[in-house]
Design a protein around this motif. Structure first.
Motif, mmCIF file in Angstrom:
data_model
loop_
_atom_site.group_PDB
_atom_site.id
_atom_site.type_symbol
_atom_site.label_atom_id
_atom_site.label_comp_id
_atom_site.label_asym_id
_atom_site.label_seq_id
_atom_site.Cartn_x
_atom_site.Cartn_y
_atom_site.Cartn_z
ATOM 1 N N UNK A 36 0.792 -1.190 -0.085
ATOM 2 C CA UNK A 36 -0.074 -0.103 0.088
ATOM 3 C C UNK A 36 1.050 1.167 -0.049
ATOM 4 N N UNK A 37 1.863 1.355 0.889
ATOM 5 C CA UNK A 37 2.762 2.446 0.928
ATOM 6 C C UNK A 37 4.238 1.924 0.802
ATOM 7 N N UNK A 38 4.930 2.663 -0.221
ATOM 8 C CA UNK A 38 6.315 2.321 -0.554
ATOM 9 C C UNK A 38 7.182 3.418 -0.260
ATOM 10 N N UNK A 39 8.171 3.294 0.489
ATOM 11 C CA UNK A 39 9.215 4.478 0.478
ATOM 12 C C UNK A 39 10.454 3.857 -0.498
ATOM 13 N N UNK A 44 11.235 8.637 9.232
ATOM 14 C CA UNK A 44 10.132 8.099 9.828
ATOM 15 C C UNK A 44 9.018 8.283 8.670
ATOM 16 N N UNK A 45 8.223 7.617 8.560
ATOM 17 C CA UNK A 45 7.059 7.748 7.415
ATOM 18 C C UNK A 45 5.901 7.530 8.598
ATOM 19 N N UNK A 61 6.318 4.615 11.133
ATOM 20 C CA UNK A 61 7.286 3.441 11.252
ATOM 21 C C UNK A 61 8.681 4.220 10.761
ATOM 22 N N UNK A 62 9.706 3.711 11.448
ATOM 23 C CA UNK A 62 11.061 4.323 11.182
ATOM 24 C C UNK A 62 11.602 3.164 10.278
ATOM 25 N N UNK A 63 12.531 3.899 9.550
ATOM 26 C CA UNK A 63 13.281 3.116 8.262
ATOM 27 C C UNK A 63 14.844 3.679 8.069
#
Length: 157
Positions: free
Chosen positions: A41-44, A55-56, A68-70
């Motif tokens: 659904x969501x892609x960084x 963070x997103x 969420x952190x990435x």
């Protein structure tokens, strides 16, 4: 003996153009099929040369649906370990509607460390959001794009 049928240069060029267009269309289709296997659904996506952390956050009027952190590797990093340069997040869209997406980066990407957008999801089962960092075709260092296929969201429409 050589055949007497003559193939004009124009006909060869025309056939080559049709073949090239068909091949490119097929490549996009294959690319979308492959990407559909790992996009959610969501892609960084980090398209810069450097590792990026942050963070997103995705919210609706009622609640936070993603926080969420990435850490993402650079696009050309061949020794990325488990990070990779794309982070997918599944099961984000509860229903059709407006969502606010925000990204906060630990470091600057082309002079920016934050970005946000309100996106509309009409078909939660089909549409995805790409948060692109340093995309080559983008006018901004952080972009938010909604589409149903990978090529929808990575190509400027």
């Amino acid at each position: 003996m050589w055949p007497t049928n003559h193939v004009s240069r124009r006909r060869v060029l025309s056939a080559s153009g049709v073949a090239a267009a068909t091949a490119l269309a097929g490549c996009a289709s294959i690319l979308n099929q492959v990407a559909d296997q790992f996009l959610e659904d969501v892609n960084v996506l980090n398209d810069t040369d450097s590792e990026v952390s942050g963070t997103v956050l995705v919210t609706t009027d009622e609640k936070t649906v993603l926080d969420r952190e990435f850490t993402l590797s650079g696009a050309d990093d061949t020794d990325s370990g488990d990070n990779g340069n794309i982070r997918p997040y599944a099961d984000i869209w509860d229903s059709a509607g407006s969502y606010t997406a925000e990204i906060r980066l630990d470091d600057l990407v082309d002079g920016e460390s934050t970005g946000s957008a309100t996106v509309t999801i009409d078909d939660p089962d089909e549409e995805m959001l790409l948060v692109g960092l340093g995309l080559q075709d983008a006018d901004e260092p952080i972009v938010f794009r909604v589409g149903t296929t990978f090529t929808d969201v990575v190509e400027e429409t």
